[in-house]
Write an enzyme that holds these catalytic residues in place. Structure first.
Site, PDB file in Angstrom:
ATOM      1  N   ASP A   1      -9.765   0.885  -3.125  1.00  0.00           N
ATOM      2  CA  ASP A   1      -9.237   1.792  -2.112  1.00  0.00           C
ATOM      3  C   ASP A   1     -10.269   2.895  -1.896  1.00  0.00           C
ATOM      4  OD1 ASP A   1      -7.045   2.015  -0.325  1.00  0.00           O
ATOM      5  OD2 ASP A   1      -6.562   3.917  -1.274  1.00  0.00           O
TER       6      ASP A   1
ATOM      7  N   GLU B   1       0.877  -1.181   0.000  1.00  0.00           N
ATOM      8  CA  GLU B   1       0.000   0.000   0.000  1.00  0.00           C
ATOM      9  C   GLU B   1       0.906   1.219   0.000  1.00  0.00           C
ATOM     10  OE1 GLU B   1      -3.588   0.886   1.716  1.00  0.00           O
ATOM     11  OE2 GLU B   1      -4.280  -1.176   1.921  1.00  0.00           O
TER      12      GLU B   1
HETATM   13  P1  ITT Z   1      -8.404  -3.533   2.162  1.00  0.00           P
HETATM   14  O1  ITT Z   1      -7.345  -2.475   1.933  1.00  0.00           O
HETATM   15  O2  ITT Z   1      -7.876  -4.844   2.619  1.00  0.00           O
HETATM   16  O3  ITT Z   1      -9.329  -3.664   0.985  1.00  0.00           O
HETATM   17  P2  ITT Z   1      -9.310  -1.678   4.200  1.00  0.00           P
HETATM   18  O4  ITT Z   1     -10.497  -1.709   5.125  1.00  0.00           O
HETATM   19  O5  ITT Z   1      -7.973  -1.417   4.783  1.00  0.00           O
HETATM   20  O6  ITT Z   1      -9.351  -3.040   3.369  1.00  0.00           O
HETATM   21  P3  ITT Z   1      -9.405   0.880   2.754  1.00  0.00           P
HETATM   22  O7  ITT Z   1      -8.028   1.320   3.051  1.00  0.00           O
HETATM   23  O8  ITT Z   1      -9.908   1.131   1.387  1.00  0.00           O
HETATM   24  O9  ITT Z   1      -9.589  -0.667   3.028  1.00  0.00           O
HETATM   25  O10 ITT Z   1     -10.478   1.449   3.762  1.00  0.00           O
HETATM   26  C1  ITT Z   1     -10.416   2.711   4.247  1.00  0.00           C
HETATM   27  C2  ITT Z   1     -11.225   2.832   5.500  1.00  0.00           C
HETATM   28  O11 ITT Z   1     -12.535   3.244   5.141  1.00  0.00           O
HETATM   29  C3  ITT Z   1     -11.370   1.597   6.374  1.00  0.00           C
HETATM   30  O12 ITT Z   1     -11.334   2.041   7.717  1.00  0.00           O
HETATM   31  C4  ITT Z   1     -12.729   1.043   6.008  1.00  0.00           C
HETATM   32  O13 ITT Z   1     -13.363   0.379   7.083  1.00  0.00           O
HETATM   33  C5  ITT Z   1     -13.474   2.317   5.638  1.00  0.00           C
HETATM   34  N1  ITT Z   1     -14.436   2.074   4.575  1.00  0.00           N
HETATM   35  C6  ITT Z   1     -14.166   1.630   3.326  1.00  0.00           C
HETATM   36  N2  ITT Z   1     -15.293   1.500   2.617  1.00  0.00           N
HETATM   37  C7  ITT Z   1     -16.305   1.878   3.440  1.00  0.00           C
HETATM   38  C8  ITT Z   1     -17.692   1.935   3.310  1.00  0.00           C
HETATM   39  O14 ITT Z   1     -18.300   1.560   2.195  1.00  0.00           O
HETATM   40  N3  ITT Z   1     -18.408   2.354   4.359  1.00  0.00           N
HETATM   41  C9  ITT Z   1     -17.820   2.721   5.495  1.00  0.00           C
HETATM   42  N4  ITT Z   1     -16.522   2.683   5.714  1.00  0.00           N
HETATM   43  C10 ITT Z   1     -15.750   2.258   4.706  1.00  0.00           C
END
Ligand code: ITT
Length: 189
Positions: free
Chosen positions: A71, A35
């Protein structure tokens, strides 16, 4: 069509499966791609998808059609877009409830979610985006994940919606719609 979705987040997986049902099967891959530190979700997702696709090409038993990486960030107006690309770190550290505590004192509680999906296959990487604007509120609802309980859209928090209802209006649903359109045009699905 069989897509590998590189994510450790079960909530993302549920929504992608709900959306792509009938278009593609979605298998979770837990490869820990790099990342990169970047303010651009596009770059983070594209590098991750490329790297995961190359890794699976070398190691997977079966042929790999393509790899999807998602992301996502929550961008709060009153905080000049923070936490944005750092949303996962902020959820793990201060947490959703305390982010709301900071936001509740602001006059402007507008925020938006933005998702970038990167799809890597033998031809390269494509990126697709989706966003939704809403208002930060005190936590409500048991569905969804992450910041869903504090994000209100049209009178309901995202955590008060089913995966299908959320997909119909959400950042991820819109990005998935673009992915599905592109797959339909570019491949034989
Ligand atoms: P991966 O990278 O393994 O896919 P992650 O949860 O670390 O999972 P992100 O970096 O994209 O993924 O997530 C950013 C943050 O935003 C993380 O704290 C998520 O729980 C939150 N998030 C992502 N999509 C969301 C959604 O649809 N609704 C609410 N929160 C979300």
């Amino acid at each position: 069509m069989h897509i590998r979705f590189a994510t450790g987040n079960e909530g993302k997986l549920t929504e992608a499966r709900a959306y792509l049902d009938g278009v593609a099967t979605v298998e979770q891959v837990t490869y820990d791609y790099t990342e990169i530190q970047s303010a651009a979700l596009e770059e983070i997702a594209a590098v991750g998808a490329r790297e995961t696709y190359e890794y699976l090409q070398e190691t997977a038993d079966e042929p790999v059609d393509g790899v999807l990486v998602d992301d996502t960030g929550l961008f709060v107006d009153a905080f000049d877009g923070f936490p944005g690309p750092y949303s996962a770190y902020v959820e793990q550290t201060i947490g959703v409830e305390r982010l709301w505590q900071f936001a509740r004192d602001e006059d402007n509680r507008r925020a938006y979610f933005r998702t970038v999906m990167a799809y890597a296959d033998e031809r390269g990487v494509e990126t697709f985006t989706g966003s939704v604007a809403g208002t930060l509120v005190a936590p409500r609802g048991e569905e969804g994940f992450g910041y869903d309980p504090i994000f209100e859209y049209n009178g309901q928090t995202l955590a008060e919606m089913t995966a299908a209802e959320k997909n119909a209006i959400s950042h991820r649903g819109r990005a998935l719609a673009a992915v599905a359109d592109w797959l339909a045009e570019e491949t034989d699905v």
